[in-house]
Design a protein around this motif. Structure first.
Motif, PDB file in Angstrom:
ATOM      1  N   TYR A  10     -22.677  23.854  -3.115  1.00  0.00           N
ATOM      2  CA  TYR A  10     -22.120  22.501  -3.269  1.00  0.00           C
ATOM      3  C   TYR A  10     -21.397  22.128  -1.973  1.00  0.00           C
ATOM      4  O   TYR A  10     -20.153  22.103  -1.924  1.00  0.00           O
ATOM      5  CB  TYR A  10     -21.166  22.443  -4.460  1.00  0.00           C
ATOM      6  N   PRO A  11     -22.125  21.844  -0.921  1.00  0.00           N
ATOM      7  CA  PRO A  11     -21.500  21.615   0.397  1.00  0.00           C
ATOM      8  C   PRO A  11     -20.572  20.410   0.455  1.00  0.00           C
ATOM      9  O   PRO A  11     -19.742  20.316   1.364  1.00  0.00           O
ATOM     10  CB  PRO A  11     -22.702  21.423   1.327  1.00  0.00           C
ATOM     11  N   THR A  12     -20.680  19.484  -0.501  1.00  0.00           N
ATOM     12  CA  THR A  12     -19.819  18.291  -0.484  1.00  0.00           C
ATOM     13  C   THR A  12     -18.546  18.483  -1.302  1.00  0.00           C
ATOM     14  O   THR A  12     -17.757  17.541  -1.437  1.00  0.00           O
ATOM     15  CB  THR A  12     -20.580  17.068  -1.017  1.00  0.00           C
ATOM     16  N   TYR A  13     -18.337  19.682  -1.859  1.00  0.00           N
ATOM     17  CA  TYR A  13     -17.147  19.885  -2.699  1.00  0.00           C
ATOM     18  C   TYR A  13     -15.878  19.617  -1.889  1.00  0.00           C
ATOM     19  O   TYR A  13     -15.744  20.028  -0.742  1.00  0.00           O
ATOM     20  CB  TYR A  13     -17.093  21.316  -3.241  1.00  0.00           C
ATOM     21  N   SER A  14     -14.958  18.927  -2.540  1.00  0.00           N
ATOM     22  CA  SER A  14     -13.652  18.648  -1.938  1.00  0.00           C
ATOM     23  C   SER A  14     -12.595  18.709  -3.021  1.00  0.00           C
ATOM     24  O   SER A  14     -12.864  18.408  -4.194  1.00  0.00           O
ATOM     25  CB  SER A  14     -13.653  17.263  -1.280  1.00  0.00           C
ATOM     26  N   LEU A  15     -11.389  19.109  -2.649  1.00  0.00           N
ATOM     27  CA  LEU A  15     -10.298  19.176  -3.620  1.00  0.00           C
ATOM     28  C   LEU A  15      -9.938  17.798  -4.152  1.00  0.00           C
ATOM     29  O   LEU A  15      -9.424  17.666  -5.254  1.00  0.00           O
ATOM     30  CB  LEU A  15      -9.071  19.816  -2.967  1.00  0.00           C
ATOM     31  N   GLY A  16     -10.222  16.764  -3.382  1.00  0.00           N
ATOM     32  CA  GLY A  16      -9.902  15.411  -3.820  1.00  0.00           C
ATOM     33  C   GLY A  16      -8.555  14.936  -3.293  1.00  0.00           C
ATOM     34  O   GLY A  16      -7.953  15.568  -2.428  1.00  0.00           O
ATOM     35  N   VAL A  67       1.729  10.932  -7.444  1.00  0.00           N
ATOM     36  CA  VAL A  67       1.508  11.568  -8.752  1.00  0.00           C
ATOM     37  C   VAL A  67       0.157  11.149  -9.319  1.00  0.00           C
ATOM     38  O   VAL A  67      -0.588  11.975  -9.869  1.00  0.00           O
ATOM     39  CB  VAL A  67       2.648  11.207  -9.732  1.00  0.00           C
ATOM     40  N   ALA A  68      -0.176   9.865  -9.180  1.00  0.00           N
ATOM     41  CA  ALA A  68      -1.476   9.389  -9.658  1.00  0.00           C
ATOM     42  C   ALA A  68      -2.617  10.099  -8.946  1.00  0.00           C
ATOM     43  O   ALA A  68      -3.626  10.477  -9.565  1.00  0.00           O
ATOM     44  CB  ALA A  68      -1.581   7.875  -9.455  1.00  0.00           C
ATOM     45  N   ASP A  69      -2.468  10.292  -7.640  1.00  0.00           N
ATOM     46  CA  ASP A  69      -3.493  11.008  -6.868  1.00  0.00           C
ATOM     47  C   ASP A  69      -3.647  12.442  -7.360  1.00  0.00           C
ATOM     48  O   ASP A  69      -4.768  12.959  -7.491  1.00  0.00           O
ATOM     49  CB  ASP A  69      -3.138  11.001  -5.380  1.00  0.00           C
ATOM     50  N   LEU A  70      -2.516  13.111  -7.636  1.00  0.00           N
ATOM     51  CA  LEU A  70      -2.589  14.488  -8.121  1.00  0.00           C
ATOM     52  C   LEU A  70      -3.279  14.547  -9.484  1.00  0.00           C
ATOM     53  O   LEU A  70      -4.107  15.424  -9.726  1.00  0.00           O
ATOM     54  CB  LEU A  70      -1.188  15.095  -8.219  1.00  0.00           C
ATOM     55  N   CYS A  71      -2.933  13.621 -10.371  1.00  0.00           N
ATOM     56  CA  CYS A  71      -3.582  13.583 -11.693  1.00  0.00           C
ATOM     57  C   CYS A  71      -5.082  13.382 -11.549  1.00  0.00           C
ATOM     58  O   CYS A  71      -5.881  13.999 -12.271  1.00  0.00           O
ATOM     59  CB  CYS A  71      -2.979  12.466 -12.534  1.00  0.00           C
ATOM     60  N   ALA A  75      -6.933  14.211  -8.903  1.00  0.00           N
ATOM     61  CA  ALA A  75      -7.497  15.440  -8.348  1.00  0.00           C
ATOM     62  C   ALA A  75      -7.617  16.512  -9.426  1.00  0.00           C
ATOM     63  O   ALA A  75      -8.601  17.267  -9.467  1.00  0.00           O
ATOM     64  CB  ALA A  75      -6.637  15.943  -7.191  1.00  0.00           C
ATOM     65  N   ALA A  76      -6.627  16.604 -10.307  1.00  0.00           N
ATOM     66  CA  ALA A  76      -6.674  17.574 -11.399  1.00  0.00           C
ATOM     67  C   ALA A  76      -7.873  17.291 -12.308  1.00  0.00           C
ATOM     68  O   ALA A  76      -8.613  18.212 -12.686  1.00  0.00           O
ATOM     69  CB  ALA A  76      -5.377  17.521 -12.200  1.00  0.00           C
ATOM     70  N   ARG A  77      -8.065  16.023 -12.646  1.00  0.00           N
ATOM     71  CA  ARG A  77      -9.195  15.659 -13.521  1.00  0.00           C
ATOM     72  C   ARG A  77     -10.527  15.948 -12.852  1.00  0.00           C
ATOM     73  O   ARG A  77     -11.454  16.507 -13.483  1.00  0.00           O
ATOM     74  CB  ARG A  77      -9.095  14.173 -13.899  1.00  0.00           C
ATOM     75  N   LEU A  78     -10.668  15.597 -11.567  1.00  0.00           N
ATOM     76  CA  LEU A  78     -11.935  15.791 -10.869  1.00  0.00           C
ATOM     77  C   LEU A  78     -12.282  17.272 -10.750  1.00  0.00           C
ATOM     78  O   LEU A  78     -13.434  17.680 -10.951  1.00  0.00           O
ATOM     79  CB  LEU A  78     -11.858  15.151  -9.480  1.00  0.00           C
ATOM     80  N   ASN A  79     -11.287  18.125 -10.437  1.00  0.00           N
ATOM     81  CA  ASN A  79     -11.555  19.556 -10.304  1.00  0.00           C
ATOM     82  C   ASN A  79     -11.797  20.210 -11.650  1.00  0.00           C
ATOM     83  O   ASN A  79     -12.648  21.096 -11.771  1.00  0.00           O
ATOM     84  CB  ASN A  79     -10.395  20.238  -9.576  1.00  0.00           C
ATOM     85  N   LYS A  80     -11.067  19.784 -12.664  1.00  0.00           N
ATOM     86  CA  LYS A  80     -11.295  20.307 -14.010  1.00  0.00           C
ATOM     87  C   LYS A  80     -12.725  20.000 -14.448  1.00  0.00           C
ATOM     88  O   LYS A  80     -13.428  20.873 -14.982  1.00  0.00           O
ATOM     89  CB  LYS A  80     -10.295  19.666 -14.974  1.00  0.00           C
ATOM     90  N   ASP A  81     -13.159  18.779 -14.209  1.00  0.00           N
ATOM     91  CA  ASP A  81     -14.515  18.379 -14.582  1.00  0.00           C
ATOM     92  C   ASP A  81     -15.561  19.119 -13.751  1.00  0.00           C
ATOM     93  O   ASP A  81     -16.576  19.587 -14.278  1.00  0.00           O
ATOM     94  CB  ASP A  81     -14.665  16.863 -14.396  1.00  0.00           C
ATOM     95  N   PHE A  82     -15.296  19.266 -12.447  1.00  0.00           N
ATOM     96  CA  PHE A  82     -16.265  19.926 -11.571  1.00  0.00           C
ATOM     97  C   PHE A  82     -16.510  21.365 -12.011  1.00  0.00           C
ATOM     98  O   PHE A  82     -17.654  21.803 -12.165  1.00  0.00           O
ATOM     99  CB  PHE A  82     -15.774  19.880 -10.123  1.00  0.00           C
ATOM    100  N   GLU A 119      -2.156   9.234 -16.059  1.00  0.00           N
ATOM    101  CA  GLU A 119      -3.111   8.601 -15.161  1.00  0.00           C
ATOM    102  C   GLU A 119      -3.403   7.167 -15.589  1.00  0.00           C
ATOM    103  O   GLU A 119      -3.440   6.250 -14.756  1.00  0.00           O
ATOM    104  CB  GLU A 119      -4.398   9.417 -15.128  1.00  0.00           C
ATOM    105  N   ASN A 120      -3.600   6.953 -16.898  1.00  0.00           N
ATOM    106  CA  ASN A 120      -3.879   5.590 -17.394  1.00  0.00           C
ATOM    107  C   ASN A 120      -2.683   4.675 -17.179  1.00  0.00           C
ATOM    108  O   ASN A 120      -2.844   3.508 -16.785  1.00  0.00           O
ATOM    109  CB  ASN A 120      -4.245   5.637 -18.876  1.00  0.00           C
ATOM    110  N   ALA A 121      -1.478   5.202 -17.437  1.00  0.00           N
ATOM    111  CA  ALA A 121      -0.272   4.375 -17.264  1.00  0.00           C
ATOM    112  C   ALA A 121      -0.079   3.985 -15.806  1.00  0.00           C
ATOM    113  O   ALA A 121       0.263   2.826 -15.500  1.00  0.00           O
ATOM    114  CB  ALA A 121       0.948   5.140 -17.779  1.00  0.00           C
ATOM    115  N   LEU A 122      -0.308   4.928 -14.906  1.00  0.00           N
ATOM    116  CA  LEU A 122      -0.141   4.624 -13.486  1.00  0.00           C
ATOM    117  C   LEU A 122      -1.245   3.714 -12.971  1.00  0.00           C
ATOM    118  O   LEU A 122      -1.000   2.838 -12.139  1.00  0.00           O
ATOM    119  CB  LEU A 122      -0.100   5.930 -12.682  1.00  0.00           C
ATOM    120  N   ASP A 123      -2.477   3.914 -13.445  1.00  0.00           N
ATOM    121  CA  ASP A 123      -3.568   3.019 -13.042  1.00  0.00           C
ATOM    122  C   ASP A 123      -3.297   1.584 -13.480  1.00  0.00           C
ATOM    123  O   ASP A 123      -3.624   0.626 -12.764  1.00  0.00           O
ATOM    124  CB  ASP A 123      -4.896   3.504 -13.636  1.00  0.00           C
TER     125      ASP A 123
END
Length: 467
Positions: free
Chosen positions: A75-81, A107-111, A113-120, A145-149
């Motif tokens: 997965y050469p495009t993997y990134s922590l986000g 905080v929104a960015d961290l949330c 990144a957590a969701r993207l890595n959990k899903d990945f 995440e929803n509240a901050l978005d």
């Protein structure tokens, strides 16, 4: 001398190890490694990376680095986000403080990144036990995440939709602003009043809408002066006709600020209630990034995993010093378990010192669970201590000649070396009479052969080669 070495005063062991690492340029490898970090938390961990204390720990961490390399291959495009360092923000909300908009964005960015890595890692195909286990420790923060978005805009502002009250306040603000703008536009277009103006524009001073009136026409425009130009030729006047609307607008802006403060407090309380889980997920993401940074360094150096052992086998295949730029001449180096001392000889600029440094740097890297720039199948013994006497340590400040500086360093090595030590001695016995230097070098090597782990030494002395 050797018999009574125990009487030599002990020196600070940590400072000595740091000195050896500096001498062998290990910190440069760490600095290069830290450049691959995605955010501050993992960067700090990488900058503090040191050789691990046990072989088992080193093997497990080396396996994690190998997993990271394999992940990047598949997965050469993997990134922590979009991961951000929110440690200060978490400490602030735990103490009852309120976060700023910028901190909420982090905080929104961290949330996210957590969701993207959990899903990945829940869908990734391949055998990545340590990386997957780390990802399992990451929590999902859908409510935050929803509240901050909802509350934040793309340009890091509080959105109108953050609350019904804020939406209503801002709608009335826009209505009053439009009314005032229309009234003042009529004012500057009216030929009876426009002649009093310096320029036909509407501007703001102290949050109130004003028009630029020529100083000599001040008495012709009824209103309040809010500012004067630097030349004094222009007065910024709020006409009486819009003063009441401006007052109402100021009141609405104060209400807007109060509502924004209430929104920030509510969002901060929501984050505070999840602070422990956020902090744990932050550490899991940092650890993931820590491993992936080592994997990216491995790719960059075209490195490979090293087989670790504790039986004394050293077998480097086509090892390349990682800090030499351009065309690098690789080396092969092999010591069987039963061999304890190797003496390397050759002409000046023949690569003796670079060989020592390459081997020692490889050892420090593999004990820090980094892949080494060598061919796959290379093996290294796990050393718990590394000592080196390389280079000229002459010190005028301490009244040490080159020879005495070397001997002072060697005294410390002899005092602290043990069966699990690696010792590197460059040009052993140099800096004094060749006959005496060779004799001293022989006694040192003989002692190390009896009492320590592995020793590599370079020399020009023919007596030492024969010995």
């Amino acid at each position: 001398y050797l018999k009574y070495k125990k009487d030599i005063p002990m020196k600070n062991k940590k400072n000595n190890m740091e000195k050896y690492r500096e001498k062998l340029e290990y910190p440069k490898i760490i600095a290069r490694l830290a450049e691959y970090a995605s955010f501050a938390v993992s960067r700090e961990q990488l900058e503090q990376l040191e050789p691990l204390p046990t072989l088992q720990q080193a093997k497990e961490a080396m396996a994690a680095t190998t997993e990271g390399v394999e992940l990047l291959r598949l997965y050469p495009t993997y990134s922590l986000g979009p991961c951000r360092d929110i440690r200060d923000s978490l400490r602030r909300v735990e103490l009852g403080g309120t976060l700023s908009v910028e901190q909420l964005v982090a905080v929104a960015d961290l949330c996210r990144a957590a969701r993207l890595n959990k899903d990945f890692f829940s869908h990734v195909k391949g055998h990545f036990p340590q990386l997957t286990e780390l990802a399992k420790g990451i929590s999902l923060f859908k409510t935050i995440e929803n509240a901050l978005d909802k509350a934040l805009t793309a340009d890091a502002q509080i959105a109108d939709a953050a609350s019904d009250r804020l939406y209503g306040i801002r709608r009335r603000i826009r209505t009053y602003e439009r009314q005032i703008q229309e009234h003042l536009e009529n004012f500057i277009r009216n030929p009876n009043t426009s002649k009093f103006l310096q320029e036909p524009i509407v501007t703001q001073r102290a949050g109130r809408f004003v028009v630029p009136v020529r100083q000599e026409c001040r008495s012709s425009v009824a209103g309040l002066v809010h500012d004067v130009s630097s030349s004094g030729a222009t007065l910024f006047v709020e006409p009486l006709a819009v003063m009441q609307a401006n007052n109402e607008l100021a009141r609405l802006h104060a209400e807007e600020e109060d509502e924004i403060a209430a929104i920030l407090r509510a969002l901060s309380m929501l984050i505070a209630s999840n602070a422990e889980e956020l902090n744990y997920s932050l550490n899991c993401l940092a650890r993931l990034d820590f491993i992936m940074a080592k994997a990216r360094l491995s790719q960059d150096m075209q490195a490979a995993a090293c087989q670790l052992n504790d039986n004394g086998l050293i077998n480097l295949k086509q090892a390349r010093h990682p800090l030499i730029k351009g065309q690098v001449v690789p080396i092969d180096l092999r010591l069987e378990p039963r061999l304890k001392v190797m003496v390397i000889t050759g002409p000046n600029t023949g690569g003796k010192t670079v060989t020592l440094k390459t081997f020692c740097l490889m050892t420090m890297m593999e004990e820090s669970c980094l892949h080494i720039p060598a061919e796959p199948g290379s093996s290294l013994n796990f050393f718990r201590q590394v000592f080196a006497d390389i280079g000229d340590e002459q010190s005028i400040e301490q009244s040490l000649s080159t020879f005495s500086a070397h001997m002072s360093n060697i005294v410390n090595i002899l005092q602290n070396a043990a069966d699990d030590s690696l010792i590197l001695l460059d040009e052993l016995g140099s800096g004094t009479d060749p006959t005496e230097g060779a004799a001293l070098a022989m006694s040192i090597l003989e002692y190390l052969h009896r009492c320590s782990g592995k020793t590599l030494a370079t020399t020009h002395y023919s007596e030492l080669k024969s010995f």
